[in-house]
Design an enzyme around this catalytic site. Structure first.
Site, mmCIF file in Angstrom:
data_model
loop_
_atom_site.group_PDB
_atom_site.id
_atom_site.type_symbol
_atom_site.label_atom_id
_atom_site.label_comp_id
_atom_site.label_asym_id
_atom_site.label_seq_id
_atom_site.Cartn_x
_atom_site.Cartn_y
_atom_site.Cartn_z
ATOM 1 N N ASN A 54 40.828 18.758 5.863
ATOM 2 C CA ASN A 54 40.013 19.364 4.817
ATOM 3 C C ASN A 54 40.257 20.875 4.698
ATOM 4 O OD1 ASN A 54 38.788 16.918 4.204
ATOM 5 N ND2 ASN A 54 37.214 17.218 5.779
ATOM 6 N N GLU A 103 36.999 25.912 0.497
ATOM 7 C CA GLU A 103 35.725 25.452 -0.069
ATOM 8 C C GLU A 103 34.619 26.468 0.181
ATOM 9 O OE1 GLU A 103 35.073 21.048 0.817
ATOM 10 O OE2 GLU A 103 36.878 21.537 1.944
ATOM 11 N N GLN A 137 13.205 48.726 -1.489
ATOM 12 C CA GLN A 137 13.577 48.343 -0.129
ATOM 13 C C GLN A 137 14.278 46.970 -0.132
ATOM 14 O OE1 GLN A 137 11.131 49.405 3.374
ATOM 15 N NE2 GLN A 137 10.613 47.237 3.445
ATOM 16 N N LYS A 140 41.742 12.678 7.694
ATOM 17 C CA LYS A 140 41.450 13.811 6.817
ATOM 18 C C LYS A 140 41.930 15.153 7.341
ATOM 19 C CE LYS A 140 38.531 13.991 3.940
ATOM 20 N NZ LYS A 140 37.639 13.650 2.885
ATOM 21 N N TYR A 178 10.944 56.531 -7.094
ATOM 22 C CA TYR A 178 11.071 55.508 -6.053
ATOM 23 C C TYR A 178 9.871 54.565 -6.084
ATOM 24 C CZ TYR A 178 11.212 53.289 -1.478
ATOM 25 O OH TYR A 178 11.222 52.360 -0.477
ATOM 26 N N HIS A 202 43.723 23.225 -19.601
ATOM 27 C CA HIS A 202 42.786 22.095 -19.528
ATOM 28 C C HIS A 202 43.049 21.229 -18.297
ATOM 29 C CE1 HIS A 202 41.962 22.897 -23.877
ATOM 30 N NE2 HIS A 202 43.235 23.218 -23.854
ATOM 31 N N SER A 215 37.730 15.506 9.861
ATOM 32 C CA SER A 215 36.478 14.807 9.590
ATOM 33 C C SER A 215 36.059 14.084 10.864
ATOM 34 C CB SER A 215 36.681 13.804 8.460
ATOM 35 O OG SER A 215 35.683 12.795 8.530
ATOM 36 N N SER A 251 11.190 47.135 7.421
ATOM 37 C CA SER A 251 12.571 46.819 7.031
ATOM 38 C C SER A 251 13.525 46.977 8.212
ATOM 39 C CB SER A 251 13.015 47.726 5.880
ATOM 40 O OG SER A 251 12.803 49.081 6.204
HETATM 41 N N1 ARG Z 1 12.415 51.685 4.136
HETATM 42 C C1 ARG Z 1 12.343 52.319 2.861
HETATM 43 C C2 ARG Z 1 13.359 51.707 1.903
HETATM 44 O O1 ARG Z 1 14.238 51.076 2.362
HETATM 45 C C3 ARG Z 1 12.609 53.766 2.986
HETATM 46 C C4 ARG Z 1 11.975 54.621 1.945
HETATM 47 C C5 ARG Z 1 10.495 54.573 2.066
HETATM 48 N N2 ARG Z 1 9.860 55.612 1.330
HETATM 49 C C6 ARG Z 1 8.540 55.615 1.178
HETATM 50 N N3 ARG Z 1 8.038 56.608 0.565
HETATM 51 N N4 ARG Z 1 7.799 54.672 1.640
HETATM 52 O O2 ARG Z 1 13.302 51.840 0.707
#
Ligand code: ARG
Length: 463
Positions: free
Chosen positions: A286, A291, A323, A284, A318, A157, A278, A24
């Protein structure tokens, strides 16, 4: 090679694809500052409770500052093999400080660590959002005061309904944004319990002081159940829900700017600073920022639905599914911040065309309700009957191709003989809007009062 942070019971390393799906660090590096703040509070507590010796704690604290500086200046080498921000920081700490660094993770787990880091990030984001939304409210209230008397058509409306003023219309958004800020404040209040010290899921046998870390990190108190502490992402969901509703409001405003800036409406002009051209059609201008504000709502909703879906059905406590919370939260809250900034810019920038709005306000028989009300007051007929009479008068005007004010009295009298000259006193858009003095109504005097009240509430001091 097995993982150097947790590889003790492993003989081999992960498959390439395992590392790829597991890591991550590419997105949770955003949590570096929060991770370091949490670790510093944790190690100070470990020292204060005698769980880690002072000199080790001091070395760790100094090392954490060095790591923080490396990350800030871009000199830090992030490693995917180290999975996430928590282990990247801890591994670098070990290089800087030596074996003492290994004491930092006493009485802690990445599970409470990541819950803490994300809470701290969301908390900052909510605080910033609140300030930004207040800035947009201020811009709207200032423009509302300026245009308290600028008559424009009010729609239902998207058909001309009754005249209102531009200021009244803008103040409607100030009210919506006030509710958004209320939701942000609510979310922040419930968020503000510290999960640190829940450890993996069950708490710890070390004599930690959770009040101390909670206080050091600006929380009201520690969380009360260790399982809930690591399993909870309500704080992120609530922030996203508040963000989604706010984005809905801004999307409606953006849509109105898109409509108002068309040549067909022509109610408002945006300057060059908030318009784009444009590449093929030279004429134009815009309203791209509006948007995009409207369009970006989709990803904010997506983040909310995405995280709700991740969390539903997860057994306590958990699970690595969680993650998947981060990218959506980061993206949605940053996107909303950008959208609020753009809408604030456009609010300050836009130049309403009071003449065009007023002309449009008189069109479409927008004062028919005023005529019906007059019949009730003057002739004492029941409103339903007055409604019917007025409908026939509108039809007469439509047949003639003129407005109600221009319809000869004789034609009105052909429908209802008791109508007299006085009726013309209620038929202009201006008069109509000035008569809307009921609390919350569109009368310019009301709008002026409300705009001033908002500016005062927002702490804007005016000459
Ligand atoms: N990178 C993990 C997350 O964002 C951190 C927690 C990981 N914990 C574990 N026991 N693998 O959730």
């Amino acid at each position: 090679m097995s993982n150097k942070m947790w590889g003790g019971r492993f003989a081999g390393g992960p498959a390439k694809i395992m590392e790829e799906i597991n890591a991550s660090i590419d997105f949770d590096r955003k949590l570096a500052a929060q991770d370091i703040a949490g670790s510093k509070a944790h190690v100070a507590m470990l020292a204060a409770t005698g769980i880690v010796a002072e000199p080790d704690a001091a070395a760790i604290e100094k090392g954490l500052d060095e790591v923080g500086a490396e990350i800030e200046t871009g000199g830090f080498a992030f490693s995917r093999a180290l999975e996430d921000i928590h282990m990247n920081i801890e591994a670098r700490l070990a290089e800087l400080v030596g074996p003492a660094a290994g004491r930092l993770h006493t009485a802690r787990s990445r599970n409470d660590q990541v819950a803490l880091d994300l809470k701290l990030w969301v908390r900052d984001a909510l605080d910033m959002l609140d300030q930004q939304i207040a800035g947009l409210q201020q811009a709207l209230a200032e423009r509302a005061l300026e245009h308290a008397g600028s008559v424009m058509p009010g729609f239902t409306h998207l058909q001309s309904a009754q005249p209102v003023t531009f200021g009244h219309h803008l103040l409607a958004y100030v009210e919506m944004l006030a509710r958004d800020r209320g939701r942000v404040a609510d979310a922040r209040k419930r968020l503000n319990e510290c999960p640190l010290g829940a450890a993996a899921l069950a708490g710890t046998s070390f004599p930690i002081d959770r009040e101390m870390t909670a206080k050091a990190l600006g929380f009201d108190r520690p969380t009360a159940n260790s399982l809930d502490s690591v399993a909870d992402r309500d704080f992120a969901l609530e922030a996203l829900a508040a963000a989604a509703i706010c984005a809905t409001h801004l999307s409606r405003f953006a849509e109105e700017i898109v409509l108002w800036t068309t040549p067909q409406f022509g109610f408002v002009k945006l300057s060059d600073a908030f318009s784009t051209g444009s590449s093929i059609m030279p004429q134009k201008r815009n309203p791209d920022a509006a948007e995009l504000a409207r369009g970006k709502t989709g990803r904010i909703f997506g983040a909310l639905i995405g995280l709700l879906t991740v969390m539903k059905g997860l057994p306590l406590a958990y699970a690595k599914d969680m993650q998947e919370d981060k990218e959506g939260v980061f993206d949605a809250l940053q996107t909303l911040s950008l959208v609020v900034a753009a809408m604030t810019g456009m609010t300050r920038d836009m130049a309403p065309d009071a003449k065009r709005m007023k002309a449009a306000a008189g069109a479409g028989y927008a004062t028919a309700t005023d005529l019906a009300d007059w019949l009730v007051r003057r002739l004492n007929v029941p409103f339903r009957e007055a409604h019917h009479i007025t409908g026939r008068i509108v039809a007469a005007a439509a047949a003639r191709g003129c407005s109600l004010e221009k319809l000869p009295l004789a034609e009105m009298q052909a429908v209802e003989p008791r109508i007299d000259q006085e009726v013309f006193s209620v038929l202009g858009a201006d008069r109509s809007v000035r008569s809307r003095t009921s609390y919350g109504g569109a009368a310019p005097a009301n709008v002026r009062r409300q705009a001033r009240l908002w500016l005062k509430r927002l702490g804007v001091t005016r000459r």
